[in-house]
Design a protein around this motif. Structure first.
Motif, mmCIF file in Angstrom:
data_model
loop_
_atom_site.group_PDB
_atom_site.id
_atom_site.type_symbol
_atom_site.label_atom_id
_atom_site.label_comp_id
_atom_site.label_asym_id
_atom_site.label_seq_id
_atom_site.Cartn_x
_atom_site.Cartn_y
_atom_site.Cartn_z
ATOM 1 N N LEU A 1 0.838 -1.193 0.000
ATOM 2 C CA LEU A 1 0.000 0.000 0.000
ATOM 3 C C LEU A 1 0.877 1.248 0.000
ATOM 4 C CD1 LEU A 1 -2.798 1.346 0.248
ATOM 5 C CD2 LEU A 1 -2.568 1.156 2.744
ATOM 6 N N ASP A 2 0.581 2.144 -0.915
ATOM 7 C CA ASP A 2 1.302 3.422 -0.978
ATOM 8 C C ASP A 2 0.278 4.554 -0.923
ATOM 9 O OD1 ASP A 2 3.664 5.152 -1.481
ATOM 10 O OD2 ASP A 2 2.597 5.608 -3.342
ATOM 11 N N PHE A 3 0.446 5.476 0.027
ATOM 12 C CA PHE A 3 -0.478 6.595 0.169
ATOM 13 C C PHE A 3 -0.051 7.741 -0.747
ATOM 14 C CE2 PHE A 3 -0.963 4.402 4.249
ATOM 15 C CZ PHE A 3 -2.338 4.300 4.316
ATOM 16 N N GLY A 4 -0.984 8.224 -1.561
ATOM 17 C CA GLY A 4 -0.689 9.356 -2.433
ATOM 18 C C GLY A 4 -1.046 10.666 -1.747
ATOM 19 N N PHE A 5 -0.443 11.731 -2.228
ATOM 20 C CA PHE A 5 -0.723 13.059 -1.688
ATOM 21 C C PHE A 5 -1.044 14.004 -2.836
ATOM 22 C CE2 PHE A 5 1.965 10.937 1.381
ATOM 23 C CZ PHE A 5 1.346 11.223 2.589
ATOM 24 N N GLU A 6 -1.855 15.037 -2.545
ATOM 25 C CA GLU A 6 -2.273 16.027 -3.529
ATOM 26 C C GLU A 6 -2.950 15.345 -4.713
ATOM 27 O OE1 GLU A 6 1.000 18.569 -4.456
ATOM 28 O OE2 GLU A 6 1.150 19.322 -2.431
ATOM 29 N N THR A 7 -2.329 15.368 -5.925
ATOM 30 C CA THR A 7 -2.984 14.797 -7.110
ATOM 31 C C THR A 7 -2.604 13.333 -7.329
ATOM 32 O OG1 THR A 7 -1.184 15.601 -8.523
ATOM 33 C CG2 THR A 7 -3.103 17.025 -8.256
ATOM 34 N N SER A 8 -1.768 12.758 -6.451
ATOM 35 C CA SER A 8 -1.369 11.361 -6.602
ATOM 36 C C SER A 8 -2.480 10.431 -6.109
ATOM 37 C CB SER A 8 -0.085 11.090 -5.821
ATOM 38 O OG SER A 8 0.971 11.887 -6.289
ATOM 39 N N TYR A 9 -2.383 9.168 -6.514
ATOM 40 C CA TYR A 9 -3.376 8.184 -6.115
ATOM 41 C C TYR A 9 -2.878 7.379 -4.910
ATOM 42 C CZ TYR A 9 -5.673 8.913 -10.622
ATOM 43 O OH TYR A 9 -6.322 9.451 -11.693
ATOM 44 N N VAL B 1 2.767 -9.421 -9.851
ATOM 45 C CA VAL B 1 1.755 -8.475 -9.383
ATOM 46 C C VAL B 1 0.460 -8.831 -10.101
ATOM 47 C CG1 VAL B 1 1.056 -6.063 -9.210
ATOM 48 C CG2 VAL B 1 3.480 -6.674 -9.010
ATOM 49 N N TYR B 2 -0.558 -9.289 -9.336
ATOM 50 C CA TYR B 2 -1.760 -9.806 -9.992
ATOM 51 C C TYR B 2 -3.017 -8.993 -9.721
ATOM 52 C CZ TYR B 2 -2.207 -12.161 -5.399
ATOM 53 O OH TYR B 2 -2.291 -12.441 -4.064
ATOM 54 N N ASP B 3 -2.933 -7.967 -8.904
ATOM 55 C CA ASP B 3 -4.101 -7.114 -8.700
ATOM 56 C C ASP B 3 -3.637 -5.725 -8.303
ATOM 57 O OD1 ASP B 3 -6.718 -6.428 -8.704
ATOM 58 O OD2 ASP B 3 -7.286 -7.544 -6.899
ATOM 59 N N GLU B 4 -4.289 -4.701 -8.837
ATOM 60 C CA GLU B 4 -3.935 -3.329 -8.538
ATOM 61 C C GLU B 4 -5.207 -2.512 -8.353
ATOM 62 O OE1 GLU B 4 -1.696 -1.915 -11.811
ATOM 63 O OE2 GLU B 4 -0.175 -3.476 -11.704
ATOM 64 N N VAL B 5 -5.213 -1.673 -7.330
ATOM 65 C CA VAL B 5 -6.352 -0.781 -7.081
ATOM 66 C C VAL B 5 -5.818 0.625 -6.851
ATOM 67 C CG1 VAL B 5 -8.337 -0.246 -5.609
ATOM 68 C CG2 VAL B 5 -7.697 -2.649 -6.038
ATOM 69 N N TYR B 6 -6.362 1.578 -7.609
ATOM 70 C CA TYR B 6 -5.981 2.987 -7.448
ATOM 71 C C TYR B 6 -7.198 3.762 -6.974
ATOM 72 C CZ TYR B 6 -1.818 1.806 -10.151
ATOM 73 O OH TYR B 6 -0.659 1.249 -10.582
ATOM 74 N N ILE B 7 -7.012 4.554 -5.918
ATOM 75 C CA ILE B 7 -8.111 5.354 -5.370
ATOM 76 C C ILE B 7 -7.690 6.805 -5.301
ATOM 77 C CG2 ILE B 7 -9.620 5.702 -3.412
ATOM 78 C CD1 ILE B 7 -9.161 2.771 -2.654
#
Length: 317
Positions: free
Chosen positions: A286-294, A311-317
């Motif tokens: 898990l990587d937390f994005g800031f400002e305009t990042s996901y 890497v078999y699954d990716e979710v961007y929020i």
């Protein structure tokens, strides 16, 4: 005056060519691509009334790069007025440099304006632009470039987009859009072979109508010998960067984290491989994005025996 400015042979046809809408100008460090692009725009703005937008990813980088470059060219041609000319008649024949907001105003009504793509609201209010130069285009986002394409639509004149950059990694949108496109399934489609441009130096791709130009420091007769030697010296400690800087070849700028990354083309084989790996070797990242990042969440697993990461699954929020 402008007629007395010396131009490197590799760029002579480029600076006067306005037959195409899109120009992809790339190459190594010190090749002269930015200087000659600025000269190209000055000649055009001097010859006919145009509004030119010069953009970079970050606004604060423009003053010491593009803005300074234009002023240098105009100063050498004795055409720049920064407010220190006393004769009103003389001033009326010069290009006026305005520092805030950064702008160059020509006697014939042409304007060169400077904007950063880190604040796109500044772009929305601009009207009448018919020429766009995006310096270091590999640094901007693909969405920013597409937004520019949709907003520049001045009627009655030809429209031109000039993109200049050093050839960074192949994962960049520039490579994907103008050279080799890779779709979501990993299939590659060659739009324009970089190797062909390295060999021919400049060409027009009849398929997409793009004018391509490649240059290295060897194409700049005004650069000193010590600078070339410094570029050659990069090879000793960073060969990928040396390929980019010295030879203007697409590659990784520095050490890549995942140099063997590839997209699986056989879905069923990929699924079978992931399922065969022990649950103890499956992980979440898990990587937390800031400002305009996901925010990015991935599911992955490691084949310990072969040292392979899946890497078999990716979710961007």
């Amino acid at each position: 005056m402008l007629s007395n400015i010396q131009v490197a042979g590799a760029f002579q046809s480029y600076i006067t060519d306005w037959d195409y809408e899109t120009y992809m100008i790339f190459g190594g460090y010190g090749s002269g691509k930015s200087h000659n692009t600025a000269l190209k725009i000055v000649l055009k703005a001097w010859a006919e009334k145009r509004t030119v937008l010069v953009a970079r990813a970050v606004f604060d980088t423009l003053r010491d790069s593009c803005f300074a470059l234009f002023k240098e060219i105009l100063t050498k041609a004795d055409l720049l007025d920064e407010g220190n000319r006393g004769n009103k008649k003389e001033k009326s024949k010069l290009v006026v440099a305005v520092n805030s907001p950064m702008e160059l105003r020509f006697p014939n009504g042409s304007r060169i304006i400077f904007r950063g793509l880190d604040n796109y609201e500044r772009i929305k209010s601009i009207h009448g632009v018919s020429i766009v130069w995006v310096e270091e285009c590999a640094e901007i986002k693909y969405d920013s470039y597409m937004e520019l394409l949709g907003r520049i639509r001045e009627p009655g004149v030809t429209l031109h987009f000039i993109l200049t950059c050093n050839p960074v990694g192949r994962e960049n949108w520039v490579y994907n859009m103008f050279f080799v496109h890779t779709d979501e399934n990993g299939n590659e489609e060659v739009i324009q072979s970089p190797e062909e441009i390295y060999k021919r130096k400049r060409l027009v791709n009849r398929r997409n109508g793009v004018y391509y130009h490649h240059s290295t420091v060897d194409d700049n007769p005004f650069i000193n010998k010590s600078y070339k030697e410094r570029l050659e010296g990069i090879k000793q400690f960073d060969k990928p960067l040396w390929l980019v800087a010295r030879w203007g070849r697409f590659g990784a700028n520095g050490l890549r984290v995942l140099p063997n990354f590839r997209i699986a083309t056989d879905a069923q084989n990929f699924v079978n491989k992931v399922r065969s790996i022990s649950a103890s070797n499956h992980y979440f990242g898990l990587d937390f994005g800031f400002e305009t990042s996901y925010n990015a969440l991935i599911s992955c697993c490691v084949d310990v025996e072969n040292n392979d990461l899946y890497v078999y699954d990716e979710v961007y929020i």
